[in-house]
Design a protein around this motif. Structure first.
Motif, PDB file in Angstrom:
ATOM      1  N   VAL A 179       0.844  -1.207   0.000  1.00  0.00           N
ATOM      2  CA  VAL A 179       0.000   0.000   0.000  1.00  0.00           C
ATOM      3  C   VAL A 179       0.877   1.253   0.000  1.00  0.00           C
ATOM      4  O   VAL A 179       0.608   2.203  -0.732  1.00  0.00           O
ATOM      5  CB  VAL A 179      -0.979  -0.010   1.195  1.00  0.00           C
ATOM      6  CG1 VAL A 179      -1.714   1.311   1.307  1.00  0.00           C
ATOM      7  CG2 VAL A 179      -1.975  -1.166   1.058  1.00  0.00           C
ATOM      8  N   ALA A 180       1.939   1.242   0.804  1.00  0.00           N
ATOM      9  CA  ALA A 180       2.808   2.420   0.924  1.00  0.00           C
ATOM     10  C   ALA A 180       3.488   2.774  -0.389  1.00  0.00           C
ATOM     11  O   ALA A 180       3.743   3.946  -0.660  1.00  0.00           O
ATOM     12  CB  ALA A 180       3.855   2.193   2.004  1.00  0.00           C
ATOM     13  N   THR A 181       3.787   1.772  -1.211  1.00  0.00           N
ATOM     14  CA  THR A 181       4.472   2.033  -2.485  1.00  0.00           C
ATOM     15  C   THR A 181       3.509   2.145  -3.653  1.00  0.00           C
ATOM     16  O   THR A 181       3.939   2.313  -4.792  1.00  0.00           O
ATOM     17  CB  THR A 181       5.512   0.932  -2.781  1.00  0.00           C
ATOM     18  OG1 THR A 181       4.844  -0.336  -2.830  1.00  0.00           O
ATOM     19  CG2 THR A 181       6.598   0.904  -1.729  1.00  0.00           C
ATOM     20  N   GLY A 182       2.220   2.073  -3.395  1.00  0.00           N
ATOM     21  CA  GLY A 182       1.218   2.099  -4.458  1.00  0.00           C
ATOM     22  C   GLY A 182       0.727   3.466  -4.866  1.00  0.00           C
ATOM     23  O   GLY A 182      -0.149   3.582  -5.723  1.00  0.00           O
ATOM     24  N   GLY A 183       1.264   4.505  -4.239  1.00  0.00           N
ATOM     25  CA  GLY A 183       0.906   5.872  -4.617  1.00  0.00           C
ATOM     26  C   GLY A 183      -0.570   6.169  -4.437  1.00  0.00           C
ATOM     27  O   GLY A 183      -1.249   5.606  -3.579  1.00  0.00           O
ATOM     28  N   ASP A 184      -1.078   7.069  -5.274  1.00  0.00           N
ATOM     29  CA  ASP A 184      -2.473   7.507  -5.183  1.00  0.00           C
ATOM     30  C   ASP A 184      -3.463   6.383  -5.491  1.00  0.00           C
ATOM     31  O   ASP A 184      -4.585   6.393  -4.994  1.00  0.00           O
ATOM     32  CB  ASP A 184      -2.727   8.673  -6.143  1.00  0.00           C
ATOM     33  CG  ASP A 184      -1.991   9.934  -5.711  1.00  0.00           C
ATOM     34  OD1 ASP A 184      -1.618  10.020  -4.526  1.00  0.00           O
ATOM     35  OD2 ASP A 184      -1.784  10.819  -6.563  1.00  0.00           O
ATOM     36  N   VAL A 185      -3.031   5.419  -6.302  1.00  0.00           N
ATOM     37  CA  VAL A 185      -3.933   4.322  -6.682  1.00  0.00           C
ATOM     38  C   VAL A 185      -4.368   3.521  -5.460  1.00  0.00           C
ATOM     39  O   VAL A 185      -5.539   3.177  -5.313  1.00  0.00           O
ATOM     40  CB  VAL A 185      -3.261   3.398  -7.727  1.00  0.00           C
ATOM     41  CG1 VAL A 185      -4.095   2.166  -7.997  1.00  0.00           C
ATOM     42  CG2 VAL A 185      -2.978   4.158  -9.005  1.00  0.00           C
ATOM     43  N   LEU A 186      -3.414   3.226  -4.578  1.00  0.00           N
ATOM     44  CA  LEU A 186      -3.717   2.399  -3.394  1.00  0.00           C
ATOM     45  C   LEU A 186      -4.003   3.219  -2.140  1.00  0.00           C
ATOM     46  O   LEU A 186      -4.305   2.654  -1.089  1.00  0.00           O
ATOM     47  CB  LEU A 186      -2.572   1.423  -3.124  1.00  0.00           C
ATOM     48  CG  LEU A 186      -2.272   0.416  -4.244  1.00  0.00           C
ATOM     49  CD1 LEU A 186      -1.126  -0.493  -3.840  1.00  0.00           C
ATOM     50  CD2 LEU A 186      -3.499  -0.387  -4.605  1.00  0.00           C
ATOM     51  N   ALA A 187      -3.930   4.530  -2.239  1.00  0.00           N
ATOM     52  CA  ALA A 187      -4.154   5.404  -1.085  1.00  0.00           C
ATOM     53  C   ALA A 187      -5.469   5.130  -0.357  1.00  0.00           C
ATOM     54  O   ALA A 187      -5.499   5.186   0.883  1.00  0.00           O
ATOM     55  CB  ALA A 187      -4.062   6.871  -1.499  1.00  0.00           C
ATOM     56  N   PRO A 188      -6.572   4.807  -1.042  1.00  0.00           N
ATOM     57  CA  PRO A 188      -7.816   4.527  -0.310  1.00  0.00           C
ATOM     58  C   PRO A 188      -7.691   3.385   0.704  1.00  0.00           C
ATOM     59  O   PRO A 188      -8.415   3.350   1.691  1.00  0.00           O
ATOM     60  CB  PRO A 188      -8.817   4.175  -1.411  1.00  0.00           C
ATOM     61  CG  PRO A 188      -8.292   4.843  -2.627  1.00  0.00           C
ATOM     62  CD  PRO A 188      -6.791   4.811  -2.491  1.00  0.00           C
ATOM     63  N   LEU A 189      -6.754   2.465   0.478  1.00  0.00           N
ATOM     64  CA  LEU A 189      -6.602   1.325   1.396  1.00  0.00           C
ATOM     65  C   LEU A 189      -5.988   1.723   2.731  1.00  0.00           C
ATOM     66  O   LEU A 189      -5.995   0.932   3.675  1.00  0.00           O
ATOM     67  CB  LEU A 189      -5.760   0.226   0.742  1.00  0.00           C
ATOM     68  CG  LEU A 189      -6.416  -0.466  -0.443  1.00  0.00           C
ATOM     69  CD1 LEU A 189      -5.467  -1.489  -1.052  1.00  0.00           C
ATOM     70  CD2 LEU A 189      -7.719  -1.119  -0.031  1.00  0.00           C
ATOM     71  N   ARG A 190      -5.494   2.934   2.837  1.00  0.00           N
ATOM     72  CA  ARG A 190      -4.975   3.418   4.124  1.00  0.00           C
ATOM     73  C   ARG A 190      -6.108   3.667   5.117  1.00  0.00           C
ATOM     74  O   ARG A 190      -5.874   3.741   6.317  1.00  0.00           O
ATOM     75  CB  ARG A 190      -4.159   4.688   3.910  1.00  0.00           C
ATOM     76  CG  ARG A 190      -2.892   4.438   3.120  1.00  0.00           C
ATOM     77  CD  ARG A 190      -2.032   5.679   3.003  1.00  0.00           C
ATOM     78  NE  ARG A 190      -0.942   5.405   2.093  1.00  0.00           N
ATOM     79  CZ  ARG A 190      -0.640   6.149   1.042  1.00  0.00           C
ATOM     80  NH1 ARG A 190      -1.320   7.248   0.788  1.00  0.00           N
ATOM     81  NH2 ARG A 190       0.360   5.818   0.263  1.00  0.00           N
ATOM     82  N   ASP A 191      -7.307   3.767   4.614  1.00  0.00           N
ATOM     83  CA  ASP A 191      -8.494   3.941   5.457  1.00  0.00           C
ATOM     84  C   ASP A 191      -8.905   2.558   5.969  1.00  0.00           C
ATOM     85  O   ASP A 191      -9.266   1.681   5.174  1.00  0.00           O
ATOM     86  CB  ASP A 191      -9.618   4.569   4.634  1.00  0.00           C
ATOM     87  CG  ASP A 191     -10.910   4.743   5.417  1.00  0.00           C
ATOM     88  OD1 ASP A 191     -11.035   4.196   6.536  1.00  0.00           O
ATOM     89  OD2 ASP A 191     -11.808   5.422   4.891  1.00  0.00           O
ATOM     90  N   PRO A 192      -8.846   2.322   7.284  1.00  0.00           N
ATOM     91  CA  PRO A 192      -9.191   1.001   7.821  1.00  0.00           C
ATOM     92  C   PRO A 192     -10.582   0.517   7.418  1.00  0.00           C
ATOM     93  O   PRO A 192     -10.790  -0.682   7.223  1.00  0.00           O
ATOM     94  CB  PRO A 192      -9.096   1.196   9.335  1.00  0.00           C
ATOM     95  CG  PRO A 192      -8.181   2.356   9.522  1.00  0.00           C
ATOM     96  CD  PRO A 192      -8.414   3.252   8.339  1.00  0.00           C
ATOM     97  N   ALA A 193     -11.527   1.419   7.260  1.00  0.00           N
ATOM     98  CA  ALA A 193     -12.884   1.015   6.866  1.00  0.00           C
ATOM     99  C   ALA A 193     -12.900   0.460   5.447  1.00  0.00           C
ATOM    100  O   ALA A 193     -13.614  -0.505   5.152  1.00  0.00           O
ATOM    101  CB  ALA A 193     -13.844   2.197   6.984  1.00  0.00           C
ATOM    102  N   VAL A 194     -12.114   1.056   4.566  1.00  0.00           N
ATOM    103  CA  VAL A 194     -12.018   0.555   3.180  1.00  0.00           C
ATOM    104  C   VAL A 194     -11.278  -0.770   3.175  1.00  0.00           C
ATOM    105  O   VAL A 194     -11.715  -1.744   2.548  1.00  0.00           O
ATOM    106  CB  VAL A 194     -11.316   1.582   2.263  1.00  0.00           C
ATOM    107  CG1 VAL A 194     -11.066   0.995   0.882  1.00  0.00           C
ATOM    108  CG2 VAL A 194     -12.140   2.861   2.168  1.00  0.00           C
TER     109      VAL A 194
END
Length: 164
Positions: A38-53
């Motif tokens: 997730v950390a290296t996925g940039g803006d594409v994976l940024a939504p996964l930083r939200d625990p609810a998502v």
């Protein structure tokens, strides 16, 4: 050579950025930490930083992927399995198997990894293996060029004396 593609039976979210994956035809489950992915996925994976998502992880494509939201946010089973395997503990038996596969002597293995012979023998006897050593052993297995570039084979016997 063909490799069977892994298929996911089920997924659970045991904690932040972690997935418990049960694979088809495999009894044991893997817990995979996706923090680095997730950390290296940039803006594409940024939504996964939200625990609810992240908590909405589900199996998609007949076990070929894990997806979140509408399915655009996903990781395929092949790469998930690679991450799981890379994160597994690396112990004394793994070191012995690695050494046997590479065909290296104790001295050669220690020199390639960058540790003393006594430290290498300690790993084989059960001493804790640091994560960088495990990472290097796995990388050498995946990419033989690394070993070919850095291995300096040992020559049996004593070094020849220089002629005066």
């Amino acid at each position: 050579m063909t490799e069977n593609l892994p298929r996911i039976e089920s997924v659970a979210v045991p904690g932040p950025m972690s997935l418990r994956i049960r694979w088809r035809s495999v009894r044991a489950a893997d817990v995979v930490d996706l923090t680095g992915w997730v950390a290296t996925g940039g803006d594409v994976l940024a939504p996964l930083r939200d625990p609810a998502v992240f908590a909405r992880a589900r199996v998609e494509n007949y076990g070929a992927a894990i997806a979140w939201d509408d399915g655009d946010l996903a990781i395929d089973a092949f790469h998930l399995k690679k991450l799981a395997d890379e994160q597994k503990p690396f112990g004394a038996n793994d070191v012995r198997v690695w050494q046997e596969k590479t065909g290296l002597s104790n001295n050669e293995a220690a020199a390639l990894i960058g540790v003393s012979l006594s430290t290498w023998n300690g790993y084989k006897a059960g001493s804790p293996i640091p994560k960088p050593v495990a990472m290097l052993c796995r990388a050498v297995t995946r990419d033989p060029i690394m070993m070919q570039a850095h291995l300096r084979p040992r020559v049996a016997g004593r070094p020849r004396s220089k002629a005066s």
